[in-house]
Design an enzyme around this catalytic site. Sequence first.
Site, mmCIF file in Angstrom:
data_model
loop_
_atom_site.group_PDB
_atom_site.id
_atom_site.type_symbol
_atom_site.label_atom_id
_atom_site.label_comp_id
_atom_site.label_asym_id
_atom_site.label_seq_id
_atom_site.Cartn_x
_atom_site.Cartn_y
_atom_site.Cartn_z
ATOM 1 C CG ASP A 1 28.728 1.443 116.909
ATOM 2 O OD1 ASP A 1 27.684 1.112 117.465
ATOM 3 O OD2 ASP A 1 28.878 1.370 115.674
ATOM 4 C CE LYS B 1 35.421 -4.508 115.665
ATOM 5 N NZ LYS B 1 35.398 -3.129 116.198
ATOM 6 C CG ASP C 1 34.938 0.632 116.340
ATOM 7 O OD1 ASP C 1 34.146 -0.209 115.873
ATOM 8 O OD2 ASP C 1 34.755 1.206 117.433
ATOM 9 C CB SER D 1 31.524 -1.868 112.771
ATOM 10 O OG SER D 1 30.545 -1.619 113.757
#
Length: 233
Positions: free
Chosen positions: A25, A163, A23, A114
């Site tokens: 962030d 995801k 990921d 992301s």
Amino acid sequence: MPMSRRDDDDRAGKPLFKTVIFDVDSTLADIEGIDWLAALRGPEIAAESEALTARAMAGEMPIEAVYTRRLSRIRPTAGELMMLADAYQQAMQTGAKSLVGALHGAGVQVHLLSGGLRSSIIPFALQLGVRADRVHAVSVTQDTDGTYCLLDGDQPLATQQGKPRVVQQLQLRTPIAMVGDGSTDAAVRGVVDNFYAYTGVARRENVVAVADAEADSFDALYDLLFESHPSRV
């Protein structure tokens, strides 16, 4: 940028995975890109965005319930998306570039997955040494006023189950490890071999609870992604 204690290691450990997905962030970078953009609009919109982000990442509401809502309030410009790209690069977690380099050196494929804005993440990925075609994020397009507040067609990563959907479509080399901090990352657990909760920026109890292990630094991640070097046992 501070160096990881791994920077002087010979990194002779054998990789445990053929693909590692990160990921971005609050994992590779210590910011939430959408909240960074919201801060440009003043304290009211910033607080609203942060509250929505926190609820979504904690699994209290699906990300699709807040994604376009935040964008429509912020309405970022092209220049602001470039500013965010620079902010990502300044916010890189200590040891992140070193670990990505070690994985690449060991023949591991590294992908970024992301719910952030792809145009701002690409320069950050290139700084890490990750190719643009291995960056999977959200593409946005302009509204009539020139701001980038509209999703550019179907954007699965702007949804709660996006995801795992993207990971399955990519048909990555196995075994696969996923590293992330939020509920959308934890959703990947069923389609990867191991999910590791990264808590070096934010620790979310619901995410840690379903993870195979927790890491609060990239040094700790190194020990989860590589076999221990004999000298360190």
